[in-house]
Design an enzyme around this catalytic site. Structure first.
Site, short mmCIF file in Angstrom:
data_model
loop_
_atom_site.label_atom_id
_atom_site.label_comp_id
_atom_site.label_asym_id
_atom_site.label_seq_id
_atom_site.Cartn_x
_atom_site.Cartn_y
_atom_site.Cartn_z
N ARG A 158 66.16 -12.60 57.71
CA ARG A 158 65.71 -12.05 56.44
C ARG A 158 66.84 -12.16 55.43
O ARG A 158 68.03 -12.08 55.77
CB ARG A 158 65.30 -10.58 56.58
CG ARG A 158 63.91 -10.38 57.18
CD ARG A 158 62.81 -10.84 56.22
NE ARG A 158 61.46 -10.65 56.74
CZ ARG A 158 60.74 -11.59 57.38
NH1 ARG A 158 61.24 -12.79 57.58
NH2 ARG A 158 59.51 -11.33 57.77
N HIS A 160 61.13 -20.25 53.10
CA HIS A 160 60.58 -19.39 54.17
C HIS A 160 59.60 -20.21 55.03
O HIS A 160 58.44 -19.83 55.21
CB HIS A 160 59.87 -18.17 53.57
CG HIS A 160 59.81 -17.02 54.53
ND1 HIS A 160 60.15 -15.74 54.21
CD2 HIS A 160 59.45 -16.95 55.84
CE1 HIS A 160 60.00 -14.94 55.24
NE2 HIS A 160 59.57 -15.66 56.26
P1 NDP Z 1 62.88 -9.11 67.93
O1 NDP Z 1 62.46 -7.73 67.58
O2 NDP Z 1 62.39 -9.70 69.21
O3 NDP Z 1 64.48 -9.19 67.96
C1 NDP Z 1 65.30 -8.63 66.99
C2 NDP Z 1 66.74 -8.76 67.44
O4 NDP Z 1 67.60 -8.29 66.41
C3 NDP Z 1 67.05 -7.92 68.69
O5 NDP Z 1 67.89 -8.62 69.57
C4 NDP Z 1 67.76 -6.70 68.11
O6 NDP Z 1 68.67 -6.07 69.00
C5 NDP Z 1 68.52 -7.35 66.97
N1 NDP Z 1 68.87 -6.35 65.95
C6 NDP Z 1 68.07 -5.63 65.15
N2 NDP Z 1 68.77 -4.82 64.34
C7 NDP Z 1 70.08 -5.04 64.66
C8 NDP Z 1 71.29 -4.50 64.17
N3 NDP Z 1 71.32 -3.58 63.21
N4 NDP Z 1 72.43 -4.95 64.71
C9 NDP Z 1 72.43 -5.88 65.71
N5 NDP Z 1 71.30 -6.45 66.21
C10 NDP Z 1 70.14 -6.01 65.68
O7 NDP Z 1 62.47 -10.01 66.70
P2 NDP Z 1 62.15 -11.58 66.67
O8 NDP Z 1 63.18 -12.32 67.41
O9 NDP Z 1 60.72 -11.79 67.02
O10 NDP Z 1 62.28 -11.86 65.10
C11 NDP Z 1 63.48 -11.54 64.42
C12 NDP Z 1 63.27 -11.60 62.92
O11 NDP Z 1 63.16 -12.94 62.49
C13 NDP Z 1 62.00 -10.94 62.41
O12 NDP Z 1 62.15 -9.54 62.29
C14 NDP Z 1 61.81 -11.60 61.07
O13 NDP Z 1 62.45 -10.85 60.06
C15 NDP Z 1 62.52 -12.94 61.23
N6 NDP Z 1 61.55 -14.04 61.17
C16 NDP Z 1 61.64 -14.97 60.17
C17 NDP Z 1 60.73 -16.01 60.10
C18 NDP Z 1 60.84 -17.08 59.07
O14 NDP Z 1 59.89 -17.84 58.88
N7 NDP Z 1 61.97 -17.22 58.41
C19 NDP Z 1 59.62 -16.12 61.06
C20 NDP Z 1 59.65 -15.14 62.10
C21 NDP Z 1 60.58 -14.13 62.12
P3 NDP Z 1 68.14 -5.38 70.36
O15 NDP Z 1 67.72 -6.53 71.24
O16 NDP Z 1 69.32 -4.68 70.89
O17 NDP Z 1 66.99 -4.51 69.99
#
Ligand code: NDP
Length: 309
Positions: free
Chosen positions: A224, A272
């Site tokens: 994001r 995006h």
């Molecule tokens: P998940 O929920 O599976 O994974 C999120 C990861 O981010 C987890 O490993 C989590 O840690 C980590 N995380 C969250 N907050 C923090 C923080 N403050 N500090 C450190 N690590 C953090 O999500 P996805 O992998 O499915 O997707 C990730 C993001 O990708 C989505 O939320 C979306 O915003 C973005 N996205 C963008 C797209 C695009 O077209 N550009 C398409 C799809 C998604 P933990 O494992 O410890 O919980």
């Protein structure tokens, strides 16, 4: 039981076809033809006009069409008691992973320089470091980041990952939490961020954290746009400390025409577009949870609204 569909990229007909194959008796309606609101129990959407979600009194869950749920959570009228089922879409994971690899390998192997050389008919082998000497740091080790980290490891890169909670992944050096961010950044020649947009990820890449990266580091962001402090990134590129960035997501989308990223020579922009998940590959989690509602058992793959993902 009625499912209301507000499609985004993949049209509603595709969702209907994919869901009807498994749940032929389920009535489905397509936004904005909502019919009698009391009858709607499930919804597929990632955004509705303000106040709309609250106008469906029997809504049991909203299934997000996108992996990022920030649009839903940023809606002040979204009813607190309604669970949000996360989007799990194998095609989205695969297409995102391919975009990440393209950006990482393209930078590492200097494809842009070869494109410049071609019209000049220059035949020149340009040096590039062996992949196991290049530190790749993947921020976010969830569904998407985990897949990207493992795939990049398959290309022999020296891959580390950073997440909120600690992980153990074969071949990946795992870091977690703010305490380990510095050590993680210091070893990352290329940062790949696939983090969600939450308060905890706001402007995480700023002057101070960019300074921790090795000289000449490269930034790839498809999580994001809130992650990056835009002015600090521009300063870090202009000073030569950061070599450049491939960006798919931005603080404001579409990226405003007057934003300096558009014309910066060290930035590659995609709109995006890094991933695309079709209905066919995303219905599993929705069908599963409609079945669970019918059986009266708790939903699975529900996002944590406190954490924001
Ligand atoms: P998940 O929920 O599976 O994974 C999120 C990861 O981010 C987890 O490993 C989590 O840690 C980590 N995380 C969250 N907050 C923090 C923080 N403050 N500090 C450190 N690590 C953090 O999500 P996805 O992998 O499915 O997707 C990730 C993001 O990708 C989505 O939320 C979306 O915003 C973005 N996205 C963008 C797209 C695009 O077209 N550009 C398409 C799809 C998604 P933990 O494992 O410890 O919980």
């Amino acid at each position: 039981m009625v499912l209301l569909i507000k499609a985004s990229r993949d049209p509603a007909e595709n969702w209907i076809e994919a869901i009807a194959a498994d749940l032929p008796d389920l009535e489905m309606r397509v936004w904005p033809d909502v019919g009698i609101r009391d009858e709607v129990e499930f919804m597929i959407a990632n955004q509705l006009p303000p106040g709309e979600f609250a106008s469906f009194p029997n809504l049991k869950f909203v299934a997000s069409t996108s992996a990022g749920v920030d649009r839903l959570l940023n809606d002040p009228d979204f009813p607190a008691h309604i669970p949000i089922v996360r989007s799990i879409n194998t095609q989205r994971t695969a297409t995102m992973c391919a975009w990440v690899c393209y950006q990482v390998i393209g930078h590492h192997r200097r494809f842009a320089n070869y494109r410049e050389n071609q019209p000049k008919k220059i035949w020149e082998f340009m040096h590039y470091p062996p992949p196991d000497e290049l530190g790749i740091g993947v921020m976010g080790l969830g569904t998407l980041g985990g897949m990207a980290a493992r795939t990049l490891r398959g290309f022999m890169y020296d891959v580390a990952g950073w997440s909120r909670s600690f992980k153990t992944i074969d071949g990946i050096k795992c870091f977690a939490g703010s305490d380990q961010l510095e050590a993680f950044l210091k070893r990352s020649n290329i940062i790949v961020s696939i983090l969600p947009g939450t308060e905890g990820t706001n402007n995480l890449l700023n002057r101070e954290t960019l300074d921790l990266l090795p000289e000449g580091a490269y930034i790839v962001n498809c999580g994001r746009g809130n992650l990056i402090h835009d002015d600090d990134l521009i300063d870090a590129m202009d000073s030569g400390h950061i070599a450049g960035a491939a960006l798919d997501v931005f603080k404001t989308e579409p990226l405003p025409e007057d934003h300096p990223f558009w014309s910066h020579p060290k930035i590659t922009i995609t709109p995006h577009y890094s991933s695309n998940g079709s209905a066919k590959h995303g219905v599993g989690v929705i069908i599963k949870n409609i079945r669970r509602a019918r059986a009266g058992v708790p939903f699975e793959d529900v996002i944590d609204k406190e954490l924001g993902y």
